[in-house]
Design a protein around this motif. Structure first.
Motif, mmCIF file in Angstrom:
data_model
loop_
_atom_site.group_PDB
_atom_site.id
_atom_site.type_symbol
_atom_site.label_atom_id
_atom_site.label_comp_id
_atom_site.label_asym_id
_atom_site.label_seq_id
_atom_site.Cartn_x
_atom_site.Cartn_y
_atom_site.Cartn_z
ATOM 1 N N LYS A 1 31.687 27.054 -26.868
ATOM 2 C CA LYS A 1 33.133 26.921 -26.042
ATOM 3 C C LYS A 1 33.112 25.603 -25.165
ATOM 4 O O LYS A 1 34.156 25.126 -25.425
ATOM 5 C CB LYS A 1 33.233 27.988 -25.061
ATOM 6 C CG LYS A 1 33.559 29.600 -25.914
ATOM 7 C CD LYS A 1 33.445 30.799 -24.779
ATOM 8 C CE LYS A 1 34.235 30.733 -24.016
ATOM 9 N NZ LYS A 1 34.235 31.873 -23.228
ATOM 10 N N ALA B 1 33.712 22.645 -27.666
ATOM 11 C CA ALA B 1 34.953 22.780 -28.295
ATOM 12 C C ALA B 1 36.150 22.300 -27.173
ATOM 13 O O ALA B 1 37.066 21.599 -27.928
ATOM 14 C CB ALA B 1 35.227 24.172 -28.904
ATOM 15 N N LYS B 2 35.987 22.576 -25.995
ATOM 16 C CA LYS B 2 37.058 22.627 -24.927
ATOM 17 C C LYS B 2 36.993 20.894 -24.845
ATOM 18 O O LYS B 2 37.991 20.221 -24.572
ATOM 19 C CB LYS B 2 36.786 23.285 -23.818
ATOM 20 C CG LYS B 2 37.738 23.087 -22.626
ATOM 21 C CD LYS B 2 37.459 24.103 -21.379
ATOM 22 C CE LYS B 2 38.563 23.531 -20.525
ATOM 23 N NZ LYS B 2 38.237 24.468 -19.161
ATOM 24 N N ASN C 1 38.582 19.123 -27.531
ATOM 25 C CA ASN C 1 40.034 19.814 -27.817
ATOM 26 C C ASN C 1 39.919 20.341 -29.126
ATOM 27 O O ASN C 1 40.943 20.222 -29.941
ATOM 28 C CB ASN C 1 41.056 18.626 -27.588
ATOM 29 C CG ASN C 1 42.471 19.276 -27.699
ATOM 30 O OD1 ASN C 1 42.548 20.541 -27.154
ATOM 31 N ND2 ASN C 1 43.600 18.628 -27.936
ATOM 32 N N ARG D 1 39.235 23.921 -31.902
ATOM 33 C CA ARG D 1 39.010 25.121 -32.136
ATOM 34 C C ARG D 1 37.402 25.600 -32.014
ATOM 35 O O ARG D 1 36.637 24.927 -32.458
ATOM 36 C CB ARG D 1 39.712 25.790 -33.051
ATOM 37 C CG ARG D 1 41.337 25.984 -33.272
ATOM 38 C CD ARG D 1 41.923 26.549 -34.444
ATOM 39 N NE ARG D 1 41.214 25.976 -35.664
ATOM 40 C CZ ARG D 1 40.543 26.671 -36.491
ATOM 41 N NH1 ARG D 1 40.011 27.679 -36.147
ATOM 42 N NH2 ARG D 1 40.223 25.977 -37.634
ATOM 43 N N LYS D 2 37.227 26.655 -31.255
ATOM 44 C CA LYS D 2 35.991 27.146 -30.900
ATOM 45 C C LYS D 2 35.284 27.109 -32.380
ATOM 46 O O LYS D 2 33.995 26.942 -32.746
ATOM 47 C CB LYS D 2 35.580 28.444 -30.146
ATOM 48 C CG LYS D 2 34.379 29.051 -29.919
ATOM 49 C CD LYS D 2 34.505 30.441 -29.321
ATOM 50 C CE LYS D 2 33.231 31.159 -29.583
ATOM 51 N NZ LYS D 2 33.263 32.614 -28.748
ATOM 52 N N GLN D 3 35.976 27.869 -33.411
ATOM 53 C CA GLN D 3 35.592 28.254 -34.751
ATOM 54 C C GLN D 3 35.025 27.055 -35.386
ATOM 55 O O GLN D 3 33.893 27.053 -36.009
ATOM 56 C CB GLN D 3 36.451 28.957 -35.561
ATOM 57 C CG GLN D 3 36.090 29.409 -36.903
ATOM 58 C CD GLN D 3 34.900 30.716 -36.469
ATOM 59 O OE1 GLN D 3 35.173 31.661 -35.528
ATOM 60 N NE2 GLN D 3 33.807 30.666 -37.457
#
Length: 293
Positions: free
Chosen positions: A272, A275-276, A279, A281-283
């Motif tokens: 997470k 991903a953040k 920018n 998506r977590k997937q």
């Protein structure tokens, strides 16, 4: 802003006294606590049967009313009404300080809103008692109390605590001790200094000091009895965000996730975070990390 003068004799309302009780040894009851409990009109007790034993020992004849986590909604308006009529109340939990992992906070807030005087008495507290004898640095410290019993929520809690530099204080029941210690080990690693403090102030008071790995070894080799305070040293060298940024510059997404995992975060929290930062998506990061095409 609300200002309170605790001993203003002009108050038309009763006073709420927050009275600590012994955490084991009855001799830790203070003279003042006994005096207040004799003088008030009513004692609001977490467990009236348990408190009655204390009252009998100190020859306190004040009447009790039950006040615990399951009847706060019903009981608080009733207690506020009594206080507004000039009745003074001592609030006690089964052991130690009211409001610290025990009922009381909601009643204090309600009293403050109603401009009813709240007077705290000093006394026994398991967390501080354990801390000063633990051998782990006593300050700064971060009191947490009981961790969540739900595994996912507990992992999330520990992920937020892993980088704290303060000494950490937890409470735990005997039947959950080993499981909680293993969760701490999984999140913090096994080399953190730790102290298990058992049956404080009682006949079988005991301190088990070592690393998390060592206290788990002890817990695996004995029958676990008594209520515990767990003291764990803080993270002496948390990985700062700017250092992480420098490390991340030329690394793949997978390598970046591994950096956060080495810093103590779970795989999910690390994914997470990466991903953040990008920018994404977590997937996307999840698939990359687990080699999913």
């Amino acid at each position: 802003m609300i200002t309170q003068r605790s001993f203003d004799t002009k108050s038309k309302y009763g006073t709420l006294y927050l009275v600590p009780t012994p955490i084991g040894n009855l001799e830790d009851m203070t003279f003042r606590a006994v005096s207040v409990m004799k003088q008030v009109d009513l004692i609001a007790a977490e467990d009236t049967r348990n408190t009655q034993k204390l009252l009998n020992h100190f020859e306190i004849e004040t009447k009790q009313i039950s006040f615990h986590e399951h009847n706060t909604v019903q009981r608080i308006p009733e207690l506020i009404d009594k206080l507004k009529k000039g009745i003074s109340i001592a609030q006690v939990s089964d052991a130690g300080m009211p409001s610290i992992s025990d009922p009381g906070h909601e009643l204090v807030v309600a009293c403050i809103k109603s401009e009813i005087t709240v007077v705290p008495l000093p006394g026994a507290n398991a967390g501080i008692t354990a801390l000063i004898a633990s051998g782990v640095s006593p300050q700064p410290f971060y009191f947490y109390g009981f961790l969540s019993r739900k595994p996912k929520e507990q992992r999330d809690e520990l992920a937020k605590l892993v980088n704290r530099q303060e000494t950490l204080i937890f409470y735990e029941a005997p039947h959950r001790l080993l499981k909680t210690l293993k969760s701490l080990q999984n999140s913090f690693g096994g080399l953190r200094a730790a102290s298990l403090c058992r049956e404080l102030t009682k006949k079988h008071e005991e301190f088990i000091r070592g690393t998390l790995d060592q206290v788990i070894e002890w817990a695996n080799s004995t029958t676990i009895r008594g209520e515990f305070v767990i003291i764990v040293s803080g993270n002496a060298q948390p990985l700062e965000e700017n250092k992480i940024d420098n490390l991340m510059e030329n690394l793949s997404l997978t390598q970046q996730v591994d950096i956060y995992i080495k810093d103590g975060l779970s795989v999910n929290e690390s994914i997470k975070k990466v991903a953040k930062a990008h920018n994404l998506r977590k997937q996307v990061v999840y698939n990359e990390y687990h080699g999913i095409k």
